[in-house]
Design a protein around this motif. Sequence first.
Motif, PDB file in Angstrom:
ATOM      1  N   GLU A  78     -42.672  13.082  -3.336  1.00  0.00           N
ATOM      2  CA  GLU A  78     -42.043  12.145  -4.597  1.00  0.00           C
ATOM      3  C   GLU A  78     -40.828  12.529  -4.850  1.00  0.00           C
ATOM      4  OE1 GLU A  78     -45.540  13.139  -3.697  1.00  0.00           O
ATOM      5  OE2 GLU A  78     -46.741  11.619  -3.654  1.00  0.00           O
ATOM      6  N   LEU A  79     -40.232  14.029  -5.337  1.00  0.00           N
ATOM      7  CA  LEU A  79     -39.244  14.119  -5.666  1.00  0.00           C
ATOM      8  C   LEU A  79     -38.254  13.784  -4.500  1.00  0.00           C
ATOM      9  CD1 LEU A  79     -40.360  17.695  -6.950  1.00  0.00           C
ATOM     10  CD2 LEU A  79     -40.286  15.730  -8.554  1.00  0.00           C
ATOM     11  N   ARG A  80     -38.668  13.622  -3.166  1.00  0.00           N
ATOM     12  CA  ARG A  80     -37.462  13.998  -2.591  1.00  0.00           C
ATOM     13  C   ARG A  80     -37.026  11.759  -2.323  1.00  0.00           C
ATOM     14  NH1 ARG A  80     -39.446  15.950   2.122  1.00  0.00           N
ATOM     15  NH2 ARG A  80     -38.089  17.818   1.458  1.00  0.00           N
ATOM     16  N   ILE A  81     -38.036  11.348  -2.157  1.00  0.00           N
ATOM     17  CA  ILE A  81     -37.561  10.061  -2.316  1.00  0.00           C
ATOM     18  C   ILE A  81     -37.215   9.185  -3.379  1.00  0.00           C
ATOM     19  CG2 ILE A  81     -38.831  10.021  -0.577  1.00  0.00           C
ATOM     20  CD1 ILE A  81     -41.404   8.417  -1.448  1.00  0.00           C
ATOM     21  N   TYR A  82     -38.326  10.069  -4.972  1.00  0.00           N
ATOM     22  CA  TYR A  82     -37.669   8.828  -6.304  1.00  0.00           C
ATOM     23  C   TYR A  82     -36.274   9.594  -6.653  1.00  0.00           C
ATOM     24  CZ  TYR A  82     -41.855   6.631  -4.859  1.00  0.00           C
ATOM     25  OH  TYR A  82     -43.322   5.759  -4.795  1.00  0.00           O
ATOM     26  N   ASP A  83     -35.960   8.717  -7.565  1.00  0.00           N
ATOM     27  CA  ASP A  83     -34.665   9.442  -8.184  1.00  0.00           C
ATOM     28  C   ASP A  83     -35.250   9.813  -9.814  1.00  0.00           C
ATOM     29  OD1 ASP A  83     -31.875  10.371  -8.362  1.00  0.00           O
ATOM     30  OD2 ASP A  83     -31.646   7.978  -9.194  1.00  0.00           O
ATOM     31  N   PHE A  84     -35.921  10.643  -9.796  1.00  0.00           N
ATOM     32  CA  PHE A  84     -36.452  10.306 -11.446  1.00  0.00           C
ATOM     33  C   PHE A  84     -35.996  11.033 -11.977  1.00  0.00           C
ATOM     34  CE2 PHE A  84     -41.401  10.467  -9.200  1.00  0.00           C
ATOM     35  CZ  PHE A  84     -41.406   9.631  -9.325  1.00  0.00           C
ATOM     36  N   SER A  85     -36.067  11.009 -13.038  1.00  0.00           N
ATOM     37  CA  SER A  85     -34.572  11.514 -13.805  1.00  0.00           C
ATOM     38  C   SER A  85     -34.862  13.490 -13.602  1.00  0.00           C
ATOM     39  CB  SER A  85     -34.160  11.079 -15.394  1.00  0.00           C
ATOM     40  OG  SER A  85     -35.484  11.311 -16.325  1.00  0.00           O
ATOM     41  N   TYR A  86     -34.350  14.289 -14.302  1.00  0.00           N
ATOM     42  CA  TYR A  86     -34.602  15.732 -14.395  1.00  0.00           C
ATOM     43  C   TYR A  86     -35.055  16.173 -15.621  1.00  0.00           C
ATOM     44  CZ  TYR A  86     -31.285  16.557 -10.441  1.00  0.00           C
ATOM     45  OH  TYR A  86     -30.515  16.556  -9.195  1.00  0.00           O
ATOM     46  N   THR A  87     -34.707  14.769 -16.563  1.00  0.00           N
ATOM     47  CA  THR A  87     -35.310  14.805 -18.137  1.00  0.00           C
ATOM     48  C   THR A  87     -37.199  14.830 -18.317  1.00  0.00           C
ATOM     49  OG1 THR A  87     -33.274  14.798 -19.299  1.00  0.00           O
ATOM     50  CG2 THR A  87     -34.986  14.718 -20.405  1.00  0.00           C
ATOM     51  N   TRP A  88     -36.918  13.719 -17.115  1.00  0.00           N
ATOM     52  CA  TRP A  88     -38.340  13.024 -16.971  1.00  0.00           C
ATOM     53  C   TRP A  88     -39.774  14.622 -16.697  1.00  0.00           C
ATOM     54  CZ3 TRP A  88     -41.851  12.455 -13.576  1.00  0.00           C
ATOM     55  CH2 TRP A  88     -43.291  11.596 -13.501  1.00  0.00           C
TER      56      TRP A  88
END
Length: 174
Positions: A78-88
Motif C-alpha cells: 500500500e505504501l508503494r502504490i498509493y501516494d499518501f502524504s508523508y505527513t499523514w
Amino acid sequence: QYRPNLSIGDEYVPVINIGESFTYLGKHFDFNMDNQKAKQQMKDKLTVLLRTTSGLDIKPQQKLEILKKFIPTQLSFELRIYDFSYTWIEQTLDSLIGNAVRDWMTFPISTCVKEILALPKNQGGFDIPSQKSVAQRLRLTQRYMLKFNKSEDIRKVWSVTSLKNVNLDELISQ
C-alpha cells in the motif's frame, strides 16, 4: 443522466456511480481521488496487526522484532502504490506504532518513542525505521527503477512525471 453501456466482447463492464469506488489490480480508486477509503483500510490493517501483536503472550522484545520484520512487509504494498502524504503517514501510522510500543515497553507518556525506535541499537535505540522513512525509501526505489529501466516507454513515464517528483529525482541524480 445516461449511464454508459460498456462491454468488452460479450461481457458487460459495470459502471461506477458518482461517489462510489472500485478496486483494480489491488489498488483502490475512488471518485474524489483523495484515497480516503485506502487510508482508512491502511489504518485499520495496521490497527489489527498491532492489536494482534499486543495480544500475544510474548516478551516486549519479541513484539519489537515482529514490528521490525513482519509488520512493514504487510504495509509495503500500500505504501508503494498509493501516494499518501508523508505527513499523514507520520501522524497516523507512525503514531499508532508509537502508542503500541509505549504500551509494550510501559514507557511514560512523555517518552519520545518515535525517536527511540529510529535510533540505531548502538546508540540506545531499537533500529526500527518509521513508516514515513519506509515510504520515502519505497518511492525513491520506484523512481530509480523508472529512470534507469531498459524500456524507453518506462523512461518516458519517468520524464513525464519528473516535474511532480523533483525532490526524489534530485536524490537519484546525486
